[in-house]
Design an enzyme around this catalytic site. Structure first.
Site, short mmCIF file in Angstrom:
data_model
loop_
_atom_site.label_atom_id
_atom_site.label_comp_id
_atom_site.label_asym_id
_atom_site.label_seq_id
_atom_site.Cartn_x
_atom_site.Cartn_y
_atom_site.Cartn_z
N GLU A 86 0.80 -1.22 0.00
CA GLU A 86 0.00 0.00 0.00
C GLU A 86 0.84 1.28 0.00
O GLU A 86 0.31 2.37 -0.16
CB GLU A 86 -0.94 -0.01 1.22
CG GLU A 86 -2.05 -1.07 1.08
CD GLU A 86 -2.97 -1.13 2.27
OE1 GLU A 86 -2.58 -0.63 3.35
OE2 GLU A 86 -4.07 -1.69 2.13
N GLU A 117 7.63 -21.52 8.14
CA GLU A 117 8.07 -20.63 9.21
C GLU A 117 9.16 -21.24 10.10
O GLU A 117 9.81 -20.55 10.87
CB GLU A 117 6.89 -20.21 10.07
CG GLU A 117 6.31 -21.30 10.94
CD GLU A 117 5.22 -20.74 11.86
OE1 GLU A 117 5.35 -20.95 13.07
OE2 GLU A 117 4.27 -20.11 11.36
#
Length: 303
Positions: A86, A117
């Protein structure tokens, strides 16, 4: 009874205030969630001094040509990619300036990639692929503070001489030990034990908003409280751009529209034109001389 069992971390403990959750009415469930969420902003507020230090480090890095790289897994990684994506439309910066690096890559955005992860070496490899340098800042996001992928990335960043920031929800975490700046968001146990997409995720999103927004303000990509560098890529944003020009300069719609057109729909250029009474070429020259900082460009005297 076993006594050597590891004490659960803050993000894994049961929340006494949400016991019997599955027996509650819908309204009661929502009130419990809402009450827990109410403490998130307070947890973030307690860390403003650390967040401010991180913002200043990020702004300085961007000023000298560095980048901001977020690293995370699961919810933390998705939030990191969201905030990075963004920045270009909001602040008019290139996509390379703020990047989200996520365990499991792009396919992990929509669904879990099992085991991603847990790979600390991959965290380091992913940053190596980004050609990390001493100019960059790496922000490691991990609610538990123990995600191997993020720890591997922070260790590599430290070895490369990049600035490092850890954003966690557990005090005295491993991630905090690997970072120069530690932001610890003590939101407490989740409504559903271990579901860190909830309060921990909200807290991390708030911090990401603060890091990127404040750093961009410090870099001059915001004028007053207007998105002066907003990318005019659709009709709504074009209308917003004209409204910004009108409000910032006190001109009419037609005058603002004409300046925007002559500036090639570049808002900072158009605003300098209107404020300083110069043409597009002179306005661009002022902005270049000011390093893109609009307020500084407006203060340059004509020679």
């Amino acid at each position: 009874m076993k006594r050597n069992q590891k004490t659960p971390s803050a993000t894994e403990r049961r929340n006494d205030r949400s016991r019997g959750l599955d027996l509650k009415s819908t309204t009661e469930i929502l009130r419990i969630i809402n009450r827990e969420d109410a403490g998130v902003a307070r947890a973030v507020a307690r860390e403003i001094p650390a967040i401010a230090r991180a913002v200043d480090v990020i702004a300085a890095a961007l000023r000298r040509g560095g980048r901001l790289l977020y690293v995370g897994a699961g919810t933390s990684g998705r939030l990191a990619v969201l905030d990075a994506s963004e920045c270009p439309p909001t602040f008019g910066v290139p996509p390379s300036l703020v990047q989200g690096v996520m365990a499991g890559g792009r396919r992990a955005l929509a669904r879990a990639v099992e085991g991603a992860e847990d790979d600390a070496a991959q965290g380091a490899r992913d940053l190596r692929k980004k050609k990390l340098s001493t100019k960059d800042v790496v922000v490691g996001l991990t609610a538990s503070g123990a995600t191997p992928y993020v720890l591997g990335a922070l260790r590599f960043a430290k070895q490369q001489g990049a600035a490092t920031v850890a954003v966690t929800c557990n005090p005295r975490s491993a991630a905090a030990r690997h970072a120069q700046i530690k932001i610890t968001l003590e939101v407490g146990p989740e409504v559903i034990a271990g579901s860190t997409r909830m309060k921990a995720g909200t807290a991390q999103k708030m911090v990401l908003n603060m890091l990127s927004t404040a750093a961009m303000v410090r870099r001059g990509y915001v004028y007053d409280n207007w998105m002066i560098n907003v990318a005019l890529t659709n009709q709504k944003l074009q209308q917003r751009g004209l409204r910004i020009l009108q409000e910032a300069t006190g001109t009419s719609v037609s005058t603002a529209a004409r300046a925007a057109r002559l500036a090639g729909h570049d808002l900072p250029t158009a605003l300098v034109m209107l404020k300083c009474g110069v043409d597009a070429t002179q306005a661009r020259r002022r902005l270049k001389h000011a390093g893109g900082n609009l307020r500084n460009a407006l203060q340059i005297r004509q020679g």
